[in-house]
Design a protein around this motif. Structure first.
Motif, PDB file in Angstrom:
ATOM      1  N   MET A 120       0.832  -1.200   0.000  1.00  0.00           N
ATOM      2  CA  MET A 120       0.000   0.000   0.000  1.00  0.00           C
ATOM      3  C   MET A 120       0.867   1.251   0.000  1.00  0.00           C
ATOM      4  O   MET A 120       1.882   1.324   0.700  1.00  0.00           O
ATOM      5  N   ARG A 121       0.454   2.249  -0.800  1.00  0.00           N
ATOM      6  CA  ARG A 121       1.179   3.522  -0.865  1.00  0.00           C
ATOM      7  C   ARG A 121       0.195   4.665  -0.649  1.00  0.00           C
ATOM      8  O   ARG A 121      -0.877   4.692  -1.250  1.00  0.00           O
ATOM      9  N   MET A 122       0.557   5.609   0.223  1.00  0.00           N
ATOM     10  CA  MET A 122      -0.295   6.781   0.423  1.00  0.00           C
ATOM     11  C   MET A 122       0.554   8.037   0.359  1.00  0.00           C
ATOM     12  O   MET A 122       1.763   8.009   0.609  1.00  0.00           O
ATOM     13  N   ILE A 123      -0.104   9.130  -0.022  1.00  0.00           N
ATOM     14  CA  ILE A 123       0.580  10.419  -0.068  1.00  0.00           C
ATOM     15  C   ILE A 123      -0.307  11.462   0.603  1.00  0.00           C
ATOM     16  O   ILE A 123      -1.531  11.443   0.441  1.00  0.00           O
ATOM     17  N   ALA A 124       0.301  12.325   1.386  1.00  0.00           N
ATOM     18  CA  ALA A 124      -0.401  13.448   1.992  1.00  0.00           C
ATOM     19  C   ALA A 124       0.074  14.722   1.309  1.00  0.00           C
ATOM     20  O   ALA A 124       1.274  14.903   1.069  1.00  0.00           O
TER      21      ALA A 124
ATOM     22  N   GLU B 202       3.205   0.656   3.794  1.00  0.00           N
ATOM     23  CA  GLU B 202       4.561   0.330   3.360  1.00  0.00           C
ATOM     24  C   GLU B 202       5.326   1.538   2.826  1.00  0.00           C
ATOM     25  O   GLU B 202       6.530   1.676   3.035  1.00  0.00           O
ATOM     26  N   GLU B 203       4.643   2.427   2.106  1.00  0.00           N
ATOM     27  CA  GLU B 203       5.323   3.580   1.526  1.00  0.00           C
ATOM     28  C   GLU B 203       4.451   4.818   1.697  1.00  0.00           C
ATOM     29  O   GLU B 203       3.281   4.830   1.310  1.00  0.00           O
TER      30      GLU B 203
ATOM     31  N   GLU C  80       1.733  12.991 -11.787  1.00  0.00           N
ATOM     32  CA  GLU C  80       2.234  11.665 -12.169  1.00  0.00           C
ATOM     33  C   GLU C  80       2.741  10.923 -10.939  1.00  0.00           C
ATOM     34  O   GLU C  80       2.525   9.713 -10.790  1.00  0.00           O
ATOM     35  N   TYR C  81       3.394  11.644 -10.043  1.00  0.00           N
ATOM     36  CA  TYR C  81       3.888  11.054  -8.803  1.00  0.00           C
ATOM     37  C   TYR C  81       2.722  10.629  -7.913  1.00  0.00           C
ATOM     38  O   TYR C  81       2.696   9.507  -7.381  1.00  0.00           O
ATOM     39  N   ILE C  82       1.732  11.492  -7.754  1.00  0.00           N
ATOM     40  CA  ILE C  82       0.557  11.183  -6.950  1.00  0.00           C
ATOM     41  C   ILE C  82      -0.157   9.945  -7.484  1.00  0.00           C
ATOM     42  O   ILE C  82      -0.667   9.119  -6.716  1.00  0.00           O
ATOM     43  N   ALA C  83      -0.184   9.793  -8.798  1.00  0.00           N
ATOM     44  CA  ALA C  83      -0.882   8.666  -9.423  1.00  0.00           C
ATOM     45  C   ALA C  83      -0.302   7.317  -9.020  1.00  0.00           C
ATOM     46  O   ALA C  83      -0.985   6.289  -9.132  1.00  0.00           O
ATOM     47  N   GLY C  84       0.909   7.303  -8.515  1.00  0.00           N
ATOM     48  CA  GLY C  84       1.527   6.059  -8.080  1.00  0.00           C
ATOM     49  C   GLY C  84       1.138   5.648  -6.676  1.00  0.00           C
ATOM     50  O   GLY C  84       1.712   4.696  -6.132  1.00  0.00           O
ATOM     51  N   HIS C  85       0.167   6.325  -6.077  1.00  0.00           N
ATOM     52  CA  HIS C  85      -0.274   6.038  -4.719  1.00  0.00           C
ATOM     53  C   HIS C  85      -1.716   5.554  -4.701  1.00  0.00           C
ATOM     54  O   HIS C  85      -2.476   5.822  -5.633  1.00  0.00           O
ATOM     55  N   ASP C  86      -2.084   4.852  -3.635  1.00  0.00           N
ATOM     56  CA  ASP C  86      -3.443   4.318  -3.510  1.00  0.00           C
ATOM     57  C   ASP C  86      -4.436   5.351  -3.010  1.00  0.00           C
ATOM     58  O   ASP C  86      -5.628   5.272  -3.317  1.00  0.00           O
ATOM     59  N   VAL C  87      -3.972   6.306  -2.232  1.00  0.00           N
ATOM     60  CA  VAL C  87      -4.855   7.339  -1.703  1.00  0.00           C
ATOM     61  C   VAL C  87      -4.039   8.598  -1.456  1.00  0.00           C
ATOM     62  O   VAL C  87      -2.854   8.529  -1.104  1.00  0.00           O
ATOM     63  N   CYS C  88      -4.673   9.746  -1.666  1.00  0.00           N
ATOM     64  CA  CYS C  88      -4.065  11.044  -1.385  1.00  0.00           C
ATOM     65  C   CYS C  88      -4.886  11.714  -0.296  1.00  0.00           C
ATOM     66  O   CYS C  88      -6.103  11.903  -0.446  1.00  0.00           O
ATOM     67  N   HIS C  89      -4.244  12.071   0.813  1.00  0.00           N
ATOM     68  CA  HIS C  89      -4.948  12.754   1.897  1.00  0.00           C
ATOM     69  C   HIS C  89      -4.612  14.240   1.897  1.00  0.00           C
ATOM     70  O   HIS C  89      -3.450  14.631   1.756  1.00  0.00           O
TER      71      HIS C  89
ATOM     72  N   LEU D 141      -7.646   4.545   7.428  1.00  0.00           N
ATOM     73  CA  LEU D 141      -7.287   4.420   6.007  1.00  0.00           C
ATOM     74  C   LEU D 141      -6.410   3.208   5.743  1.00  0.00           C
ATOM     75  O   LEU D 141      -6.640   2.457   4.788  1.00  0.00           O
ATOM     76  N   VAL D 142      -5.387   3.027   6.569  1.00  0.00           N
ATOM     77  CA  VAL D 142      -4.462   1.913   6.328  1.00  0.00           C
ATOM     78  C   VAL D 142      -5.206   0.582   6.409  1.00  0.00           C
ATOM     79  O   VAL D 142      -5.063  -0.285   5.535  1.00  0.00           O
ATOM     80  N   SER D 143      -5.999   0.400   7.440  1.00  0.00           N
ATOM     81  CA  SER D 143      -6.729  -0.857   7.593  1.00  0.00           C
ATOM     82  C   SER D 143      -7.757  -1.040   6.475  1.00  0.00           C
ATOM     83  O   SER D 143      -7.867  -2.130   5.900  1.00  0.00           O
ATOM     84  N   TYR D 144      -8.499   0.016   6.162  1.00  0.00           N
ATOM     85  CA  TYR D 144      -9.553  -0.118   5.159  1.00  0.00           C
ATOM     86  C   TYR D 144      -8.976  -0.403   3.776  1.00  0.00           C
ATOM     87  O   TYR D 144      -9.502  -1.241   3.033  1.00  0.00           O
ATOM     88  N   LEU D 145      -7.896   0.252   3.439  1.00  0.00           N
ATOM     89  CA  LEU D 145      -7.296   0.031   2.121  1.00  0.00           C
ATOM     90  C   LEU D 145      -6.684  -1.363   2.003  1.00  0.00           C
ATOM     91  O   LEU D 145      -6.623  -1.927   0.913  1.00  0.00           O
ATOM     92  N   LYS D 146      -6.249  -1.911   3.126  1.00  0.00           N
ATOM     93  CA  LYS D 146      -5.660  -3.249   3.084  1.00  0.00           C
ATOM     94  C   LYS D 146      -6.718  -4.349   3.085  1.00  0.00           C
ATOM     95  O   LYS D 146      -6.556  -5.374   2.397  1.00  0.00           O
ATOM     96  N   LYS D 147      -7.822  -4.150   3.833  1.00  0.00           N
ATOM     97  CA  LYS D 147      -8.777  -5.242   4.027  1.00  0.00           C
ATOM     98  C   LYS D 147     -10.198  -4.920   3.571  1.00  0.00           C
ATOM     99  O   LYS D 147     -10.979  -5.835   3.296  1.00  0.00           O
TER     100      LYS D 147
END
Length: 272
Positions: A1-5, A39-40, A113-122, A234-240
């Motif tokens: 999982m990858r997230m960006i703030a 993870e990232e 383009e960088y943001i697009a490599g993440h699962d969620v942006c907060h 977010l971390v739990s919901y995106l994983k499971k």
């Protein structure tokens, strides 16, 4: 999982302690996502060029969070004053000529383009990035913290572009909460969460309601507890994808954050 703030970073100055702590909604959520097992984690924001910004960046380095797409400007860091009343924090308005005030973040094609490599942006209502939400949505799901902003004009500006909406609703009654949830869903937001302090939280996924109680803790400071709840959820919901587990994870994360000072620690004397 990858997230960006994407958004704010500040130095929360605890006036009674003579110490400041790195903070800001976006930074707090980023750090707590990493601590909750993401993870990232990355961050894009606007840093000043003072020692407080150096300390914020050093803290992010220690937490393993990349901020290489961030900007740096000739200005001081946002430095809101904080006074503790019991275990609750009360903000004292700080200077209005800081990096957070003199420059608004505008995203470039390389950023997107960088943001697009993440699962969620907060991001949040503190980040002055509302105009960028439509284009971010084209690249990544968005999580948005409204804090206490519930006016319909603002909801109409934000909700059509986001998947996750979070509110601080300790002052809202049940009728207001029901109306808020319905409005957000009508505008296109899938998950709406309202935290109510010691009363726990109420969430809705497309109209299905979920209640979450508070995880007991030895409370020292509530700074960043809501941000930590968002991160744990977010971390739990995106994983499971399981609402009940995600809500419990959010409550546990918030409880842990209440056991120390600052949004995620790293105190430093205000004069340094």
């Amino acid at each position: 999982m990858r997230m960006i703030a994407v958004g704010d970073n500040v130095a929360d100055c605890y006036l009674d302690q003579g110490l400041y702590y790195p903070g800001g909604n976006a930074v707090n959520v980023a750090v707590n996502c990493k601590r909750n097992g993401c993870e990232e984690v990355s961050y894009i924001g606007v840093f000043g060029n003072d020692k407080k910004s150096d300390h914020i960046m050093d803290s992010l380095d220690k937490e393993g969070i990349s901020y290489r797409y961030s900007r740096r400007v000739y200005a001081n860091s946002g430095s809101p004053g904080v006074k503790l009343v019991g275990n609750d924090r009360v903000f004292v308005r700080g200077a209005q000529d800081t990096a957070q005030h003199v420059l608004r973040l505008r995203l470039t094609p390389a950023d997107l383009e960088y943001i697009a490599g993440h699962d969620v942006c907060h991001t949040s209502c503190y980040s002055s990035i509302e105009r960028e939400l439509p284009v971010i949505k084209e690249h990544c799901d968005i999580s948005f913290d409204f804090s206490t902003r519930t006016d319909e004009d603002y909801l109409g500006q934000v909700c059509p572009h986001i998947k996750y909406a979070f509110f601080s609703g300790a002052e809202l009654d049940s009728v207001q909460i029901e109306a808020l949830i319905k409005t957000c869903h009508r505008l296109g937001t899938e998950i709406v969460g309202i935290t109510k302090g010691s009363e726990g939280a109420l969430f809705s996924r497309n109209g299905m309601l979920y209640k979450q109680g508070v995880t007991p803790a030895e409370v020292v400071d509530t700074m960043g507890a809501g941000d930590s709840f968002i991160a744990g959820f977010l971390v739990s919901y995106l994983k499971k994808g399981v609402m009940e587990e995600a809500l419990q994870s959010g409550a546990n994360s918030a409880a842990y954050t209440c056991t120390f000072y600052g949004g995620f620690g790293y105190p430093k004397p205000i004069g340094e």
